[in-house]
Design a protein around this motif. Structure first.
Motif, PDB file in Angstrom:
ATOM      1  N   ALA A 135      30.296  39.091  37.898  1.00  0.00           N
ATOM      2  CA  ALA A 135      31.234  38.462  38.826  1.00  0.00           C
ATOM      3  C   ALA A 135      32.673  38.817  38.456  1.00  0.00           C
ATOM      4  O   ALA A 135      33.513  39.048  39.332  1.00  0.00           O
ATOM      5  CB  ALA A 135      31.036  36.949  38.820  1.00  0.00           C
ATOM      6  N   ALA A 136      32.960  38.879  37.159  1.00  0.00           N
ATOM      7  CA  ALA A 136      34.317  39.204  36.710  1.00  0.00           C
ATOM      8  C   ALA A 136      34.671  40.641  37.100  1.00  0.00           C
ATOM      9  O   ALA A 136      35.783  40.922  37.542  1.00  0.00           O
ATOM     10  CB  ALA A 136      34.429  39.012  35.199  1.00  0.00           C
ATOM     11  N   GLU A 153      25.587  37.320  34.394  1.00  0.00           N
ATOM     12  CA  GLU A 153      25.985  36.959  35.754  1.00  0.00           C
ATOM     13  C   GLU A 153      27.511  36.881  35.865  1.00  0.00           C
ATOM     14  O   GLU A 153      28.114  37.425  36.790  1.00  0.00           O
ATOM     15  CB  GLU A 153      25.356  35.599  36.088  1.00  0.00           C
ATOM     16  CG  GLU A 153      25.644  35.091  37.485  1.00  0.00           C
ATOM     17  CD  GLU A 153      25.270  33.618  37.638  1.00  0.00           C
ATOM     18  OE1 GLU A 153      24.374  33.145  36.900  1.00  0.00           O
ATOM     19  OE2 GLU A 153      25.875  32.954  38.486  1.00  0.00           O
ATOM     20  N   LEU A 154      28.139  36.235  34.879  1.00  0.00           N
ATOM     21  CA  LEU A 154      29.583  36.054  34.956  1.00  0.00           C
ATOM     22  C   LEU A 154      30.325  37.358  34.695  1.00  0.00           C
ATOM     23  O   LEU A 154      31.376  37.611  35.274  1.00  0.00           O
ATOM     24  CB  LEU A 154      30.035  34.956  33.994  1.00  0.00           C
ATOM     25  CG  LEU A 154      29.546  33.540  34.318  1.00  0.00           C
ATOM     26  CD1 LEU A 154      30.303  32.506  33.517  1.00  0.00           C
ATOM     27  CD2 LEU A 154      29.649  33.216  35.795  1.00  0.00           C
ATOM     28  N   LYS A 155      29.768  38.196  33.815  1.00  0.00           N
ATOM     29  CA  LYS A 155      30.400  39.496  33.577  1.00  0.00           C
ATOM     30  C   LYS A 155      30.422  40.306  34.860  1.00  0.00           C
ATOM     31  O   LYS A 155      31.409  40.948  35.200  1.00  0.00           O
ATOM     32  CB  LYS A 155      29.641  40.264  32.494  1.00  0.00           C
ATOM     33  CG  LYS A 155      30.134  39.925  31.130  1.00  0.00           C
ATOM     34  CD  LYS A 155      29.573  40.855  30.082  1.00  0.00           C
ATOM     35  CE  LYS A 155      30.241  40.470  28.786  1.00  0.00           C
ATOM     36  NZ  LYS A 155      30.468  41.418  27.813  1.00  0.00           N
ATOM     37  N   ARG A 164      52.642  40.330  51.894  1.00  0.00           N
ATOM     38  CA  ARG A 164      51.739  39.624  50.971  1.00  0.00           C
ATOM     39  C   ARG A 164      52.520  38.735  50.024  1.00  0.00           C
ATOM     40  O   ARG A 164      52.115  37.626  49.709  1.00  0.00           O
ATOM     41  CB  ARG A 164      50.901  40.624  50.172  1.00  0.00           C
ATOM     42  CG  ARG A 164      49.734  41.169  50.934  1.00  0.00           C
ATOM     43  CD  ARG A 164      48.753  41.849  49.996  1.00  0.00           C
ATOM     44  NE  ARG A 164      47.967  40.878  49.235  1.00  0.00           N
ATOM     45  CZ  ARG A 164      46.850  40.335  49.682  1.00  0.00           C
ATOM     46  NH1 ARG A 164      46.387  40.652  50.854  1.00  0.00           N
ATOM     47  NH2 ARG A 164      46.188  39.482  48.936  1.00  0.00           N
ATOM     48  N   GLN A 174      40.622  42.790  43.149  1.00  0.00           N
ATOM     49  CA  GLN A 174      42.041  42.674  42.867  1.00  0.00           C
ATOM     50  C   GLN A 174      42.718  44.042  42.914  1.00  0.00           C
ATOM     51  O   GLN A 174      43.808  44.185  43.448  1.00  0.00           O
ATOM     52  CB  GLN A 174      42.234  42.046  41.499  1.00  0.00           C
ATOM     53  CG  GLN A 174      43.567  41.370  41.356  1.00  0.00           C
ATOM     54  CD  GLN A 174      43.428  40.139  40.487  1.00  0.00           C
ATOM     55  OE1 GLN A 174      42.670  39.215  40.785  1.00  0.00           O
ATOM     56  NE2 GLN A 174      44.133  40.145  39.376  1.00  0.00           N
ATOM     57  N   ARG A 175      42.011  45.039  42.333  1.00  0.00           N
ATOM     58  CA  ARG A 175      42.536  46.418  42.380  1.00  0.00           C
ATOM     59  C   ARG A 175      42.702  46.848  43.824  1.00  0.00           C
ATOM     60  O   ARG A 175      43.708  47.410  44.226  1.00  0.00           O
ATOM     61  CB  ARG A 175      41.558  47.367  41.677  1.00  0.00           C
ATOM     62  CG  ARG A 175      41.898  47.641  40.233  1.00  0.00           C
ATOM     63  CD  ARG A 175      41.254  48.926  39.750  1.00  0.00           C
ATOM     64  NE  ARG A 175      39.832  49.043  40.072  1.00  0.00           N
ATOM     65  CZ  ARG A 175      38.847  48.483  39.371  1.00  0.00           C
ATOM     66  NH1 ARG A 175      39.132  47.767  38.303  1.00  0.00           N
ATOM     67  NH2 ARG A 175      37.584  48.640  39.724  1.00  0.00           N
ATOM     68  N   VAL A 196      35.557  40.625  40.724  1.00  0.00           N
ATOM     69  CA  VAL A 196      36.887  40.066  40.984  1.00  0.00           C
ATOM     70  C   VAL A 196      37.968  41.092  40.628  1.00  0.00           C
ATOM     71  O   VAL A 196      38.944  41.275  41.360  1.00  0.00           O
ATOM     72  CB  VAL A 196      37.092  38.760  40.192  1.00  0.00           C
ATOM     73  CG1 VAL A 196      38.552  38.339  40.193  1.00  0.00           C
ATOM     74  CG2 VAL A 196      36.249  37.646  40.779  1.00  0.00           C
ATOM     75  N   ARG A 197      37.760  41.804  39.508  1.00  0.00           N
ATOM     76  CA  ARG A 197      38.748  42.823  39.119  1.00  0.00           C
ATOM     77  C   ARG A 197      38.802  43.934  40.161  1.00  0.00           C
ATOM     78  O   ARG A 197      39.859  44.431  40.509  1.00  0.00           O
ATOM     79  CB  ARG A 197      38.397  43.411  37.742  1.00  0.00           C
ATOM     80  CG  ARG A 197      38.936  42.593  36.590  1.00  0.00           C
ATOM     81  CD  ARG A 197      38.960  43.380  35.302  1.00  0.00           C
ATOM     82  NE  ARG A 197      37.629  43.772  34.863  1.00  0.00           N
ATOM     83  CZ  ARG A 197      36.815  42.993  34.156  1.00  0.00           C
ATOM     84  NH1 ARG A 197      37.194  41.785  33.824  1.00  0.00           N
ATOM     85  NH2 ARG A 197      35.635  43.419  33.797  1.00  0.00           N
TER      86      ARG A 197
END
Lengths: 308, 196
Positions: free
Chosen positions: B125-126, B121-123, B148, B133-134, B129-130
């Motif tokens: 989510a990570a 799950e966290l992988k 910004r 961010q990109r 997020v990446r």
């Protein structure tokens, strides 16, 4: 099987059997290979040896201390070395392999049920370890095998050379280090966490908003830390090669020549509390992410027993 | 705790315990606890009504000792039920041989299951997020990158100021002074912008 005062009682176990003892406060198990489990339970102290190959295991009870080990085992010293928090992992690895090679026949599966507040120390050359439902200070080392930690309220010191550390509902200060393998802590209520891997991922799901210090470092692997949305933390993360990302806009990302960093403060210090906690992440090669959990404390169940 | 004692099995086990020897009620409860490694601790409120029922059916007898404690004994009819249900009893005993080691194994599997789910799950989510961010970085480069940066500066300022203000309690004079500083800063920012 009871004794008075500080007298020592000993048993030699050379075949599968169960023993019951008077309550103890501290348990120390040092065996070579096999399964070692220590669980907190009501009632008397119980030892279950379900598999054993020669030579016999020696069990000693002296006052409130219970020891399970081999007598005159010439390699016992290995654990003293391991216990000295040697940073040189390759040494440990080599020692472990050597000792295993010479002692393939020292095998035993040992399970203990002890009072919840016992202090527990387990040393094992090879095999999995389970520690569950304990409120005292615990320490476990295995050279190879999975370390399972569940529902621990006291301080935890866990070390694996090759294998994973899998923790759930740990609430005491947690120190977890692996050389090759991953560290995962689910529903972690600890205020202080120090997780290190040489080669492996670190995944921390922190459920306590009052974090004091959390450090996660790996040489090669991914680090993911999820923090409660109401936490207040001073963050500093670096990655030499790999991307750092976070779900928190207030963190500043910088990409320098040698490394990327992510730093800043998350949340604000609640009135009446001194300083924010610290979260530091260090990665040589791998990605790092700081995630936010949606619930203030997402479904983490506290250990069934606590110290008081 | 799994229901080890569904479907009249506690009754069967009580008969078995009394077949071993006559026992006090308290002893019966302790025996149950011991055999289940403290994993199952039946209360007196569970055990006594069942003993009474067995007594009324004539499967056990109850006698009172001089000290007032009650002793339960199995009767021939009780033994007969045990004989008839021997297979069932055997099966029950097998199940109850859940050793501590099995319990530990169960804990290990349970923890493994939940930490592996969490990791996945966290992988995931990570990765998300990446990706975001990109995406944000691309957007910032193409248009309004400066804006910004300014926004993040302001955000940072807001946090810093908020944090400090909370740390110290403000007097009305201090608040007025700070308000003036902020207004002054705003005016000067306006001047800088108009110069362009």
């Amino acid at each position: 099987m009871s004794q008075e005062g500080g007298a020592m009682t000993r048993w030699e176990i050379d075949q599968p059997r169960e023993l019951t003892f008077d309550p103890v406060r501290s348990v120390h198990v040092t065996v070579v290979s096999g399964n070692v489990n220590v669980v907190g339970a009501d009632g008397p102290v119980r030892l279950e040896v379900t598999r054993i190959t020669a030579p016999p295991l020696v069990v000693e009870q002296e006052g409130e201390e219970l020891l399970v080990a081999y007598r005159d085992w010439p390699w016992r010293g290995v654990f003293d070395w391991v216990g000295k928090d040697f940073q040189d992992w390759s040494w440990k690895d080599a020692l472990g392999k050597l000792a295993r090679l010479f002692h393939a026949r020292y095998q035993a599966d040992v399970t203990l049920a002890v009072p919840y507040d016992s202090t527990v120390k387990v040393n094992l050359l090879s095999g999995p370890v389970v520690l569950s439902d304990l409120a005292g200070e615990v320490s476990a080392r295995t050279m190879s095998g999975t370390l399972t930690l569940q529902s621990l309220a006291g301080r935890v010191d866990a070390e694996v050379v090759s294998g994973d550390i899998e923790a759930e509902s740990v609430a005491g200060d947690l120190r977890a280090s692996v050389m090759s393998g991953s560290v995962v802590a689910a529903g972690c209520l600890s205020r202080r966490v120090d997780a290190r891997a040489t080669s492996g991922d670190i995944t921390l799901d922190l459920a306590n908003p009052h974090i004091e210090s959390v450090a996660a470092t790996t040489v090669s692997g991914e680090v993911i830390v999820r923090i409660p949305r109401d936490a207040c933390l001073e963050v500093s993360a670096t990655a030499v090669s790999g991307k750092l990302a976070s779900a928190f806009e207030e963190l500043r990302a910088e990409r320098g020549p040698g490394q990327s960093t992510l730093s800043g403060r998350i949340g604000s210090v609640p009135p009446g509390r001194g300083v924010p906690g610290r979260l530091s992440i260090g990665i040589t090669s791998g990605h790092g992410s700081i995630l936010r959990s949606d619930q203030p404390c997402h479904g983490a169940k506290p250990p069934r027993r606590t110290c008081d | 705790m799994s229901p080890v004692f569904g479907h009249g099995r506690l009754r069967l086990y009580l008969l078995k315990l009394l077949d071993e020897s006559p026992r006090h009620g308290y002893d019966i409860i302790r025996q149950l606890e011991d055999r289940f490694m403290g994993l199952y601790a039946p209360s007196a409120g569970t055990v006594y009504p069942r003993l009474q029922r067995l007594e009324s059916e004539g499967l056990v007898t109850r006698t009172e000792e001089p000290d007032g404690r009650k002793v339960y004994r199995i009767t021939e009819a009780g033994r007969e039920e045990l004989r008839q249900r021997a297979d069932e009893l055997h099966e029950l005993e097998e199940e109850l041989r859940v050793s501590l080691q099995d319990l530990a194994k169960e804990i290990r599997n349970e923890v493994r299951g939940s930490v592996r789910n969490l990791r996945e799950e966290l992988k995931q989510a990570a990765r998300e997020v990446r990706r975001q961010q990109r995406h944000a970085a691309r957007e910032a480069r193409s248009a309004g990158g400066e804006w910004r940066e300014l926004a993040s500066l302001l955000e940072q300022f807001r946090f810093e100021a908020g944090y400090r203000a909370r740390e110290w309690s403000l007097s009305p004079e201090q608040l007025r002074e700070i308000r003036e500083i902020v207004q002054d800063a705003l005016r000067r920012i306006q001047e800088v912008l108009e110069r362009r």
